[in-house]
Design a protein around this motif. Structure first.
Motif, mmCIF file in Angstrom:
data_model
loop_
_atom_site.group_PDB
_atom_site.id
_atom_site.type_symbol
_atom_site.label_atom_id
_atom_site.label_comp_id
_atom_site.label_asym_id
_atom_site.label_seq_id
_atom_site.Cartn_x
_atom_site.Cartn_y
_atom_site.Cartn_z
ATOM 1 N N ARG A 102 -9.415 -5.908 -4.597
ATOM 2 C CA ARG A 102 -8.522 -5.859 -5.763
ATOM 3 C C ARG A 102 -7.433 -4.800 -5.566
ATOM 4 N NH1 ARG A 102 -5.153 -6.299 -8.839
ATOM 5 N NH2 ARG A 102 -5.211 -6.225 -11.124
ATOM 6 N N ILE A 103 -7.827 -3.617 -5.102
ATOM 7 C CA ILE A 103 -6.880 -2.520 -4.903
ATOM 8 C C ILE A 103 -5.880 -2.854 -3.799
ATOM 9 C CG2 ILE A 103 -6.660 -0.112 -4.173
ATOM 10 C CD1 ILE A 103 -9.457 0.340 -5.463
ATOM 11 N N THR A 104 -6.388 -3.392 -2.696
ATOM 12 C CA THR A 104 -5.508 -3.747 -1.573
ATOM 13 C C THR A 104 -4.474 -4.777 -1.998
ATOM 14 O OG1 THR A 104 -7.279 -3.313 0.015
ATOM 15 C CG2 THR A 104 -5.435 -4.652 0.777
ATOM 16 N N SER A 105 -4.912 -5.789 -2.742
ATOM 17 C CA SER A 105 -3.988 -6.818 -3.215
ATOM 18 C C SER A 105 -2.902 -6.213 -4.097
ATOM 19 C CB SER A 105 -4.753 -7.885 -4.004
ATOM 20 O OG SER A 105 -5.581 -8.644 -3.160
ATOM 21 N N ALA A 106 -3.316 -5.302 -4.987
ATOM 22 C CA ALA A 106 -2.355 -4.706 -5.917
ATOM 23 C C ALA A 106 -1.372 -3.783 -5.203
ATOM 24 C CB ALA A 106 -3.108 -3.941 -7.007
ATOM 25 N N LEU A 107 -1.872 -2.950 -4.299
ATOM 26 C CA LEU A 107 -1.023 -1.963 -3.634
ATOM 27 C C LEU A 107 -0.059 -2.596 -2.634
ATOM 28 C CD1 LEU A 107 -3.473 1.010 -2.923
ATOM 29 C CD2 LEU A 107 -1.507 1.019 -4.466
ATOM 30 N N LEU A 108 -0.568 -3.520 -1.836
ATOM 31 C CA LEU A 108 0.243 -4.074 -0.753
ATOM 32 C C LEU A 108 1.005 -5.334 -1.121
ATOM 33 C CD1 LEU A 108 -2.127 -3.606 2.326
ATOM 34 C CD2 LEU A 108 -0.398 -2.033 1.409
ATOM 35 N N GLU A 161 -1.321 -11.300 4.436
ATOM 36 C CA GLU A 161 -2.204 -11.017 3.301
ATOM 37 C C GLU A 161 -3.619 -11.515 3.576
ATOM 38 O OE1 GLU A 161 -2.228 -11.765 -1.568
ATOM 39 O OE2 GLU A 161 -0.651 -12.615 -0.303
ATOM 40 N N ALA A 162 -3.737 -12.725 4.076
ATOM 41 C CA ALA A 162 -5.048 -13.303 4.373
ATOM 42 C C ALA A 162 -5.776 -12.490 5.436
ATOM 43 C CB ALA A 162 -4.883 -14.753 4.832
ATOM 44 N N ILE A 163 -5.050 -12.066 6.471
ATOM 45 C CA ILE A 163 -5.663 -11.304 7.565
ATOM 46 C C ILE A 163 -6.117 -9.933 7.089
ATOM 47 C CG2 ILE A 163 -5.173 -10.158 9.762
ATOM 48 C CD1 ILE A 163 -3.313 -12.570 10.387
ATOM 49 N N ILE A 164 -5.265 -9.243 6.345
ATOM 50 C CA ILE A 164 -5.616 -7.903 5.861
ATOM 51 C C ILE A 164 -6.804 -7.961 4.915
ATOM 52 C CG2 ILE A 164 -4.842 -6.010 4.367
ATOM 53 C CD1 ILE A 164 -2.092 -6.288 5.641
ATOM 54 N N LEU A 165 -6.812 -8.929 4.017
ATOM 55 C CA LEU A 165 -7.925 -9.036 3.075
ATOM 56 C C LEU A 165 -9.228 -9.417 3.788
ATOM 57 C CD1 LEU A 165 -6.184 -10.721 0.006
ATOM 58 C CD2 LEU A 165 -6.862 -8.327 0.285
ATOM 59 N N GLY A 166 -9.139 -10.221 4.830
ATOM 60 C CA GLY A 166 -10.336 -10.533 5.617
ATOM 61 C C GLY A 166 -10.895 -9.294 6.286
ATOM 62 N N ILE A 167 -10.002 -8.445 6.801
ATOM 63 C CA ILE A 167 -10.426 -7.186 7.425
ATOM 64 C C ILE A 167 -11.086 -6.267 6.394
ATOM 65 C CG2 ILE A 167 -9.587 -5.063 8.507
ATOM 66 C CD1 ILE A 167 -7.399 -6.783 9.845
ATOM 67 N N VAL A 168 -10.453 -6.153 5.231
ATOM 68 C CA VAL A 168 -10.995 -5.293 4.168
ATOM 69 C C VAL A 168 -12.368 -5.772 3.731
ATOM 70 C CG1 VAL A 168 -10.664 -4.559 1.767
ATOM 71 C CG2 VAL A 168 -8.735 -4.536 3.353
ATOM 72 N N GLY A 197 2.111 5.110 -13.953
ATOM 73 C CA GLY A 197 2.819 3.833 -13.984
ATOM 74 C C GLY A 197 3.230 3.330 -12.624
ATOM 75 N N ALA A 198 2.781 4.005 -11.564
ATOM 76 C CA ALA A 198 3.127 3.567 -10.215
ATOM 77 C C ALA A 198 2.406 2.282 -9.835
ATOM 78 C CB ALA A 198 2.776 4.666 -9.208
ATOM 79 N N LEU A 199 1.338 1.964 -10.569
ATOM 80 C CA LEU A 199 0.550 0.762 -10.289
ATOM 81 C C LEU A 199 0.153 0.136 -11.616
ATOM 82 C CD1 LEU A 199 -0.744 -0.810 -7.887
ATOM 83 C CD2 LEU A 199 -2.806 0.539 -8.267
ATOM 84 N N ALA A 200 0.300 -1.163 -11.714
ATOM 85 C CA ALA A 200 -0.088 -1.880 -12.951
ATOM 86 C C ALA A 200 -1.574 -2.174 -12.921
ATOM 87 C CB ALA A 200 0.712 -3.170 -13.067
#
Length: 283
Positions: free
Chosen positions: A28-34, A5-12, A278-281
């Motif tokens: 925000r979107i990346t955190s919610a989706l992944l 999570e930390a690595i992906i968010l750093g890349i984003v 409803g696929a994503l909150a």
């Protein structure tokens, strides 16, 4: 927070900070989706220290020249007509709006503003602002003709980026185009303008990122990074952000911003569809 999570968010963060697509929205979107949670506004603010370090290094000569001119001009009236002295003041004054708004609405920015319905809406709405700016902007002025009015208007536009989905660079680039600046001139001032606000925001968020409030009202549970994860994410953002600066400056000289407009509309539309089904909150 997990290491992936930390690595992906750093890349984003590194990929999106300087593009007019809203890095905070993508975080925000990346955190919610992944990861089905929110890394939080504080995490975004701290990783931005990495991307701003990239700005400091990439524009080191310009920043040193402007800073030196400001200090010399403070004590020597004869130097105050110098363009670099004035630019220093334009950056300082242009940074006031985002500081004032950020302080006044700190709690709302960290909670309600991170609702994905709002993020999706702002991605689409502000895409049209960028499109209009690109279409109507005369692009006849460079930084040699930059004025205090330009700095204030672009500073106000930067403050709008406190809402995820607007985009700091998108707001300042659009404002610059509406003012008649070239894309390159608007981008260069945008990079300088971001330094005070982002650095101060990141520093003040350091404590909060490790001890966030237990899920602010209306916001999903936060993922809390370790100090090591925070450092790694910030370093990744720095490395990728440095490359992104060089790419963007070359791109805006030769191309319009319409590709980002299309991307924002597409992303916002997909996000609205996921929320509607409803696929994503949203929180």
């Amino acid at each position: 927070m997990t290491w992936i999570e930390a690595i992906i968010l750093g890349i984003v963060q590194g990929l999106t900070e300087f593009l007019p697509v809203s890095s905070s929205a993508h975080m925000r979107i990346t955190s919610a989706l992944l990861f089905d949670r929110d890394a939080g506004a504080s995490f975004t603010a701290v990783t931005q220290l990495g991307t701003e370090a990239a700005v400091l290094i990439y524009f080191a000569k310009d920043i040193w020249r402007i800073t030196r001119a400001w200090f010399v001009g403070i004590f020597n009236r004869a130097e105050r007509a110098h363009a670099d002295y004035k630019m220093a003041w334009y950056v300082i004054i242009g940074s006031i709006p985002i500081g004032a708004v950020g302080f006044a609405f700190k709690d709302q920015i960290r909670s309600g503003a991170r609702n994905l319905w709002l993020v999706a809406t702002m991605l689409i709405v502000f895409a049209f602002v960028i499109a209009f700016a690109e279409y109507w902007g005369r692009q006849t002025r460079d930084l040699t003709g930059f004025t205090l009015r330009d700095g204030i208007v672009m500073g106000l536009a930067q403050a709008m980026a406190l809402i995820p989905g607007v985009s700091r660079s998108g707001g300042t680039l659009s404002a610059g185009l509406f003012l008649g600046l070239t894309r390159e001139a608007a981008a260069r001032y945008s990079f300088l303008l971001a330094i005070p606000a982002v650095v101060m925001s990141g520093i003040f968020s350091l404590e909060d990122v490790f001890t966030p409030a237990a899920a602010a009202e209306g916001v999903a549970v936060f993922s809390v990074p370790s100090p090591a994860q925070m450092v790694v994410a910030t370093l990744i953002a720095f490395a990728i952000g440095y490359a992104a600066i060089a790419w963007l400056l070359r791109y805006v000289v030769r191309h319009t911003l319409y590709i980002f407009v299309l991307y924002r509309v597409a992303l916002g539309s997909v996000l609205l569809a996921l929320l509607s089904t409803g696929a994503l909150a949203a929180t």
